[in-house]
Write a protein that holds these residues in place. Structure first.
Motif, PDB file in Angstrom:
ATOM      1  N   VAL A 104      -7.289   9.175  -7.678  1.00  0.00           N
ATOM      2  CA  VAL A 104      -5.937   9.554  -8.092  1.00  0.00           C
ATOM      3  C   VAL A 104      -4.941   8.692  -7.336  1.00  0.00           C
ATOM      4  O   VAL A 104      -5.019   8.579  -6.108  1.00  0.00           O
ATOM      5  CB  VAL A 104      -5.632  11.029  -7.747  1.00  0.00           C
ATOM      6  N   ARG A 105      -4.014   8.095  -8.065  1.00  0.00           N
ATOM      7  CA  ARG A 105      -2.964   7.328  -7.402  1.00  0.00           C
ATOM      8  C   ARG A 105      -1.634   7.679  -8.057  1.00  0.00           C
ATOM      9  O   ARG A 105      -1.404   7.374  -9.229  1.00  0.00           O
ATOM     10  CB  ARG A 105      -3.255   5.834  -7.521  1.00  0.00           C
ATOM     11  N   ASN A 106      -0.801   8.338  -7.289  1.00  0.00           N
ATOM     12  CA  ASN A 106       0.552   8.646  -7.751  1.00  0.00           C
ATOM     13  C   ASN A 106       1.565   7.966  -6.853  1.00  0.00           C
ATOM     14  O   ASN A 106       1.315   7.774  -5.662  1.00  0.00           O
ATOM     15  CB  ASN A 106       0.798  10.157  -7.726  1.00  0.00           C
ATOM     16  N   GLU A 153      -8.662   0.135 -12.057  1.00  0.00           N
ATOM     17  CA  GLU A 153      -8.777  -0.147 -10.622  1.00  0.00           C
ATOM     18  C   GLU A 153      -7.407  -0.338 -10.013  1.00  0.00           C
ATOM     19  O   GLU A 153      -6.595  -1.118 -10.526  1.00  0.00           O
ATOM     20  CB  GLU A 153      -9.607  -1.435 -10.411  1.00  0.00           C
ATOM     21  N   CYS A 154      -7.148   0.375  -8.947  1.00  0.00           N
ATOM     22  CA  CYS A 154      -5.859   0.202  -8.262  1.00  0.00           C
ATOM     23  C   CYS A 154      -5.748  -1.228  -7.737  1.00  0.00           C
ATOM     24  O   CYS A 154      -6.722  -1.784  -7.216  1.00  0.00           O
ATOM     25  CB  CYS A 154      -5.736   1.195  -7.102  1.00  0.00           C
ATOM     26  N   GLY A 155      -4.559  -1.808  -7.871  1.00  0.00           N
ATOM     27  CA  GLY A 155      -4.333  -3.168  -7.368  1.00  0.00           C
ATOM     28  C   GLY A 155      -4.626  -3.277  -5.871  1.00  0.00           C
ATOM     29  O   GLY A 155      -4.949  -4.349  -5.376  1.00  0.00           O
ATOM     30  N   GLY A 156      -4.524  -2.153  -5.168  1.00  0.00           N
ATOM     31  CA  GLY A 156      -4.757  -2.154  -3.716  1.00  0.00           C
ATOM     32  C   GLY A 156      -6.181  -1.816  -3.340  1.00  0.00           C
ATOM     33  O   GLY A 156      -6.476  -1.647  -2.146  1.00  0.00           O
ATOM     34  N   GLY A 262      -4.120  -1.236 -11.615  1.00  0.00           N
ATOM     35  CA  GLY A 262      -3.998   0.084 -12.228  1.00  0.00           C
ATOM     36  C   GLY A 262      -2.570   0.540 -12.423  1.00  0.00           C
ATOM     37  O   GLY A 262      -2.284   1.380 -13.292  1.00  0.00           O
ATOM     38  N   SER A 263      -1.666  -0.018 -11.634  1.00  0.00           N
ATOM     39  CA  SER A 263      -0.256   0.383 -11.720  1.00  0.00           C
ATOM     40  C   SER A 263       0.357   0.053 -13.080  1.00  0.00           C
ATOM     41  O   SER A 263       1.408   0.580 -13.434  1.00  0.00           O
ATOM     42  CB  SER A 263       0.537  -0.303 -10.608  1.00  0.00           C
ATOM     43  N   LEU A 264      -0.291  -0.843 -13.839  1.00  0.00           N
ATOM     44  CA  LEU A 264       0.213  -1.140 -15.187  1.00  0.00           C
ATOM     45  C   LEU A 264      -0.130  -0.018 -16.157  1.00  0.00           C
ATOM     46  O   LEU A 264       0.478   0.109 -17.220  1.00  0.00           O
ATOM     47  CB  LEU A 264      -0.390  -2.459 -15.688  1.00  0.00           C
ATOM     48  N   SER A 288       5.338  -7.001  -4.233  1.00  0.00           N
ATOM     49  CA  SER A 288       4.675  -5.939  -4.995  1.00  0.00           C
ATOM     50  C   SER A 288       3.718  -6.516  -6.035  1.00  0.00           C
ATOM     51  O   SER A 288       4.158  -7.228  -6.945  1.00  0.00           O
ATOM     52  CB  SER A 288       5.713  -5.084  -5.721  1.00  0.00           C
ATOM     53  N   TYR A 289       2.467  -6.176  -5.909  1.00  0.00           N
ATOM     54  CA  TYR A 289       1.447  -6.631  -6.857  1.00  0.00           C
ATOM     55  C   TYR A 289       1.518  -8.140  -7.064  1.00  0.00           C
ATOM     56  O   TYR A 289       1.279  -8.651  -8.146  1.00  0.00           O
ATOM     57  CB  TYR A 289       1.563  -5.886  -8.191  1.00  0.00           C
ATOM     58  N   ARG A 290       1.866  -8.835  -5.971  1.00  0.00           N
ATOM     59  CA  ARG A 290       1.940 -10.294  -6.013  1.00  0.00           C
ATOM     60  C   ARG A 290       1.182 -10.854  -4.812  1.00  0.00           C
ATOM     61  O   ARG A 290       1.145 -10.238  -3.753  1.00  0.00           O
ATOM     62  CB  ARG A 290       3.409 -10.741  -6.010  1.00  0.00           C
TER      63      ARG A 290
END
Ligand SMILES: Nc1nc2c(c(=O)[nH]1)N[C@H]1C(S)=C(S)[C@@H](COP(=O)(O)O)O[C@H]1N2
Ligand SMILES: [Mo]
Length: 436
Positions: A104-106, A153-156, A262-264, A288-290
């Motif tokens: 879970v990622r919020n 998949e979460c970017g992190g 995943g943030s997309l 951020s995501y870069r």
């Protein structure tokens, strides 16, 4: 031994390594004894243990808090506000990830459950010929409904492997899921709206409240190049594993943008803004995501101005048959290993495991993906010569020939794309008594 293993390696790993390996950097004699005492077991593969390496037994984070939530497994809790919880690799042993084990990622709060999901409405606007406002019910009746197994998949994911520590949730490898998602293709909806020549990027909005409670403040709104939005695996999903989408995972409607951060995959989706310039919502730009094009000094400050977007996620594998720190009975000589591997938009071409600290690698059986953008399962039997302490090192290679590196590379302030070879400690037989 006067110091416990935890003290030795927990307090000051570098000093511990110096004590264990000594000046010559060779692991022999008393050094080997100290190391074996530190891990609490003989180390049959000690001859190939590279100097300066922190044993996996101590290299992974200790006990975190566990998630306590109805309908969810006891995931590893990274944050309670917002809720962020990671799936232990052993809970990912199913080919299709069950909803109750999904990470879970919020970034904000969780909106209340919607009574009538069919009437949930979202809009498509911006660089389109005919802006749309559609309910979930209308999506289902107007467009082909498809089901695909897709990696999310979460970017992190893997951030905890960056050295020095980067900013953000310290995910291990468990911010990944491979659900069977049901929905309509975003492509079909965008083409129905009619893309104008200026339609080059998307921006996504959801209904989750900002943590500050301020109305109208957006917790996260990311966007992508139109090419990815038009990929036939990019879905507007309303179903998961044959059931309605759970609220926690974005019901009544979410994006699933497989293989990219995943943030997309915006949850509780309300709006897609088609744009002629890169989207600039929270979670875009800067660091951020870069990720850097030219490597930067690890730990250094950087505004990310000349970074590039993290798009297709890097190759990674998990071990799902044996937990890190597993104890097996004395005399165990065969281990039947299983796991999964994936590589963003690419496929995985090979999976390897080492039992001797990377000196030799054994090829595992690797199965094809259920469909493009699904993960691949792998399995294989390995044999050990004696009881003792082992590390299972596991490493995937993508279809372009790129392998998981030995150390997380290309450090960046927010810790993306760390995909080093993973290491799980396994103890076979009685462990040594370590004096307190
Ligand atoms: N509306 C909304 N969508 C969101 C988020 C969010 O905070 N709000 N988090 C994103 C991030 S960073 C990730 S990794 C995925 C996680 O999806 P999951 O919680 O269903 O596993 O959701 C994405 N979609
Ligand atoms: Mo994420």
């Amino acid at each position: 031994m006067e110091r416990t293993a935890q003290e030795l390696y927990g307090d000051d790993p570098q000093r511990a390594d110096a004590e264990v390996f000594g000046r010559r950097g060779a692991l022999e004699g008393t050094s080997l004894q100290v190391m074996q005492a530190a891990v609490g077991a003989p180390i049959p593969a000690a001859a190939t243990l590279p100097p300066g390496i922190l044993p996996a037994a101590f290299a992974r984070p200790g006990a975190l808090k566990l998630l306590r939530m109805p309908g969810k497994a006891a995931l590893l809790l990274h944050d309670e506000r917002p809720i962020c919880a990671e799936t232990p690799e052993v809970l990912l042993d199913e080919a299709v990830t069950s909803a109750h084990v999904m990470f879970v990622r919020n970034n904000g709060g969780i909106p209340p459950e919607v009574a009538d999901p069919q009437s949930w409405r979202f809009t498509v606007e911006g660089e389109v010929q005919a802006p749309l406002s559609l309910t979930v019910g209308e999506l289902q009746s107007r467009f082909p409904v498809v089901t695909r197994q897709l990696q999310l998949e979460c970017g992190g994911n893997g951030r905890a492997f960056h050295q020095p520590a980067a900013r953000g949730n310290p995910w291990g490898n468990g911010a990944i899921s491979n659900g069977a998602w049901t929905g309509v293709r975003l492509r079909d909806v965008l083409l129905a709206a009619g893309l104008k020549p200026g339609a080059r990027f998307t921006g996504h909005y959801g209904a989750d409240p900002h943590l500050s409670g301020a109305a109208g403040q957006v917790s996260i709104a990311r966007g992508m190049r139109i090419e990815k939005a038009l990929d036939e695996d990019t879905l507007l999903a309303f179903g998961l594993n044959g059931a309605p989408l759970p609220n926690l995972h974005g019901a009544p409607l979410r994006l699933v943008v497989p293989g990219w951060p995943g943030s997309l995959s915006q949850k509780w989706l309300t709006r897609i803004w088609v744009r002629d310039v890169p989207h600039d919502g929270p979670g875009m730009g800067g660091t951020s995501y870069r990720v850097p094009v030219h490597p930067i000094i690890p730990g250094g400050a950087h505004d990310g101005r000349d970074f590039v977007e993290l798009e297709s996620m890097p190759v990674r594998s998990i071990l799902t048959s044996h937990a890190h720190g597993t104890h097996l009975p004395a005399g165990t000589r065969h281990l039947d290993l299983r796991g999964a591997a994936w590589a963003g938009d690419l496929a995985v071409q090979a999976q390897h495991v080492s039992l001797d600290f990377g000196a030799t690698w054994q090829k595992m059986a690797l199965f094809p993906a259920a469909n493009r953008h699904a993960w691949q399962r792998w399995q294989g039997r390995v044999t050990v010569p004696a009881d003792g302490y082992y590390e299972l090192w596991y490493r995937a290679t993508d279809s372009a020939g790129r392998m998981q590196p030995h150390q997380a590379a290309n450090w960046n302030p927010q810790g993306y794309a760390a995909n080093p070879v993973s290491r799980a400690a396994v103890f076979i037989g009685r462990t040594l008594a370590v004096s307190a």
